[in-house]
Design a protein around this motif. Structure first.
Motif, short mmCIF file in Angstrom:
data_model
loop_
_atom_site.label_atom_id
_atom_site.label_comp_id
_atom_site.label_asym_id
_atom_site.label_seq_id
_atom_site.Cartn_x
_atom_site.Cartn_y
_atom_site.Cartn_z
N LYS A 215 -22.96 0.70 45.27
CA LYS A 215 -22.75 1.49 46.73
C LYS A 215 -21.22 1.11 46.88
O LYS A 215 -20.40 2.14 47.16
N THR A 216 -20.84 0.04 46.80
CA THR A 216 -19.10 -0.36 47.04
C THR A 216 -18.51 0.35 45.94
O THR A 216 -17.33 0.90 46.50
N LEU A 217 -18.63 0.43 44.77
CA LEU A 217 -17.89 1.08 43.64
C LEU A 217 -18.14 2.75 43.52
O LEU A 217 -17.58 3.31 42.71
N GLU A 218 -19.21 3.16 44.48
CA GLU A 218 -19.61 4.45 44.33
C GLU A 218 -20.09 4.77 42.90
O GLU A 218 -19.62 6.05 42.40
N LEU A 219 -20.87 4.08 42.35
CA LEU A 219 -21.26 4.40 40.89
C LEU A 219 -22.64 4.96 40.96
O LEU A 219 -23.53 4.94 41.71
N GLY A 220 -22.86 5.78 39.86
CA GLY A 220 -24.05 6.39 39.61
C GLY A 220 -25.18 5.37 39.01
O GLY A 220 -24.82 4.08 38.50
N ALA A 221 -26.38 5.58 38.78
CA ALA A 221 -27.40 4.48 38.60
C ALA A 221 -27.24 4.03 37.09
O ALA A 221 -27.82 2.92 36.91
N SER A 222 -26.66 4.70 36.30
CA SER A 222 -26.65 4.29 34.77
C SER A 222 -25.25 3.69 34.53
O SER A 222 -25.01 3.47 33.19
N VAL A 223 -24.48 3.48 35.32
CA VAL A 223 -23.00 2.82 35.15
C VAL A 223 -22.97 1.52 35.02
O VAL A 223 -22.96 0.97 36.10
N PRO A 224 -22.50 0.82 33.82
CA PRO A 224 -22.27 -0.64 33.84
C PRO A 224 -21.16 -0.91 34.46
O PRO A 224 -20.19 -0.35 34.51
N VAL A 225 -21.11 -2.23 34.55
CA VAL A 225 -19.68 -2.84 35.24
C VAL A 225 -19.34 -4.12 34.24
O VAL A 225 -20.32 -4.75 33.37
N LEU A 226 -18.35 -4.48 34.09
CA LEU A 226 -17.57 -5.80 33.66
C LEU A 226 -17.40 -6.63 34.59
O LEU A 226 -17.10 -6.44 35.65
N THR A 227 -17.75 -7.74 34.41
CA THR A 227 -17.45 -9.25 35.03
C THR A 227 -16.55 -10.11 34.54
O THR A 227 -16.37 -10.34 33.28
N VAL A 228 -15.49 -10.41 35.35
CA VAL A 228 -14.42 -11.16 34.77
C VAL A 228 -14.30 -12.46 35.81
O VAL A 228 -13.95 -12.14 36.95
N VAL A 229 -14.74 -13.71 35.55
CA VAL A 229 -14.39 -15.07 36.57
C VAL A 229 -13.05 -15.58 35.88
O VAL A 229 -13.27 -16.24 34.79
N ARG A 230 -12.25 -15.68 36.67
CA ARG A 230 -11.05 -16.39 36.29
C ARG A 230 -10.72 -17.66 37.20
O ARG A 230 -10.84 -17.61 38.45
N THR A 231 -10.38 -18.70 36.36
CA THR A 231 -9.74 -19.80 37.13
C THR A 231 -8.42 -20.24 36.89
O THR A 231 -7.83 -20.02 35.71
N ALA A 232 -7.69 -20.29 37.80
CA ALA A 232 -6.12 -20.38 37.68
C ALA A 232 -5.82 -22.13 37.89
O ALA A 232 -6.34 -22.62 38.80
N PHE A 233 -4.95 -22.49 37.05
CA PHE A 233 -4.45 -24.06 37.12
C PHE A 233 -3.15 -23.95 37.34
O PHE A 233 -2.17 -23.55 36.84
N ASP A 234 -2.78 -25.43 37.66
CA ASP A 234 -1.31 -25.68 37.96
C ASP A 234 -0.94 -26.77 37.07
O ASP A 234 -1.65 -27.06 36.00
N ALA A 235 0.33 -27.04 37.04
CA ALA A 235 1.02 -27.92 36.14
C ALA A 235 0.25 -29.20 36.21
O ALA A 235 0.43 -29.91 34.99
N ALA A 236 -0.45 -29.70 37.03
CA ALA A 236 -1.09 -30.93 37.26
C ALA A 236 -2.34 -30.70 36.73
O ALA A 236 -3.39 -31.57 36.76
#
Length: 261
Positions: A215-236
């Motif tokens: 609903k949020t992406l306004e997609l048809g019933a047969s349209v797939p999605v990609l998922t990307v889970v990203r974690t950001a790290f600092d210098a420590a």
């Protein structure tokens, strides 16, 4: 004038699937170009000699595949969506967010693809870390977080939803809790409070969207999605953010550049 074949009465497929296949072929071959309007329901009904509902079922099948989109009062058009090229090795480079006109990664990528980029459905709130987020951020379960939810648009069309989770001890009381975090986005603000980013990890997957995502992406019933889970790290090597994104699969090309070692 678009040239379409005729129905094969010996074909086991129902007429609406044959019509969908003929239109799909015209799109694939470029006879129906991106942004071009499909023939009207009346024209298709007359051409194929079928009921209007049969034509509607064929169009619904193509809409479900994400090949066409209906515009109220104007008709049905071939989707004109050249993919946003997401170059993982460059998208978070400091050069993109530096200075008073620094831009967040999505804005840079979408503009390179020729889109007008925008963000809507923004929610910012405090929450407790769930098990998965706490594990990625290396925090105790239930630690307080600053959460930013938003939807990304390209030429007014939704192509991604993203949720960022940041430890409140880092993001709390900063511009990260404001609707507009300022030039360079939230990563610029993270660095301003002393957490210089040095590396990112990403987990990429593919699946069908949930009903709420569809609903949020306004997609048809047969349209797939990609998922990307990203974690950001600092210098420590402190994990400073987890970003969980859901992307319309047809709207993106994911590109990775890494050395052979």
């Amino acid at each position: 004038m678009l040239q379409l074949g005729q129905l094969d009465r010996t074909d086991d497929r129902p007429p609406y699937r044959q019509i969908a296949a003929l239109l799909r072929e015209a799109i694939d071959l470029g006879a129906l170009a991106p942004g071009e309007k499909l023939p009207s329901e009346t024209a298709l009904t007359q051409h194929f000699g079928v009921a209007r509902m049969t034509v509607r079922h064929a169009i619904l099948e193509l809409r479900g595949e994400g090949l066409v989109a209906a515009e109220h009062g104007r008709g049905v058009f071939v989707r004109a969506m050249p993919p946003v090229r997401r170059l993982a090795s460059d998208r978070f480079a400091r050069k993109h967010r530096a200075g008073s006109d620094g831009k967040a990664a999505f804005l840079v990528e979408a503009e390179k693809a020729g889109y007008t980029a925008d963000v809507d459905q923004l929610r910012i709130f405090r929450d407790k870390a769930s098990e998965g987020v706490a594990e990625r951020l290396r925090l105790p379960l239930g630690s307080e977080l600053v959460v930013r939810e938003r939807r990304y648009l390209a030429n007014g069309r939704p192509i991604e939803i993203a949720t960022s989770y940041l430890p409140a001890v880092i993001a709390g009381g900063t511009a990260i809790e404001e609707p507009d975090p300022g030039p360079g986005g939230i990563y610029a603000r993270v660095e301003e409070v002393g957490h210089q980013l040095t590396r990112f990890t990403e987990e990429v997957g593919a699946r069908m969207p949930s009903p709420n995502e569809r609903k949020t992406l306004e997609l048809g019933a047969s349209v797939p999605v990609l998922t990307v889970v990203r974690t950001a790290f600092d210098a420590a090597d402190v994990a400073v953010e987890v970003c969980d994104t859901v992307k319309v699969a047809s709207a993106y090309k994911l590109e990775y550049d890494f050395p052979a070692r």
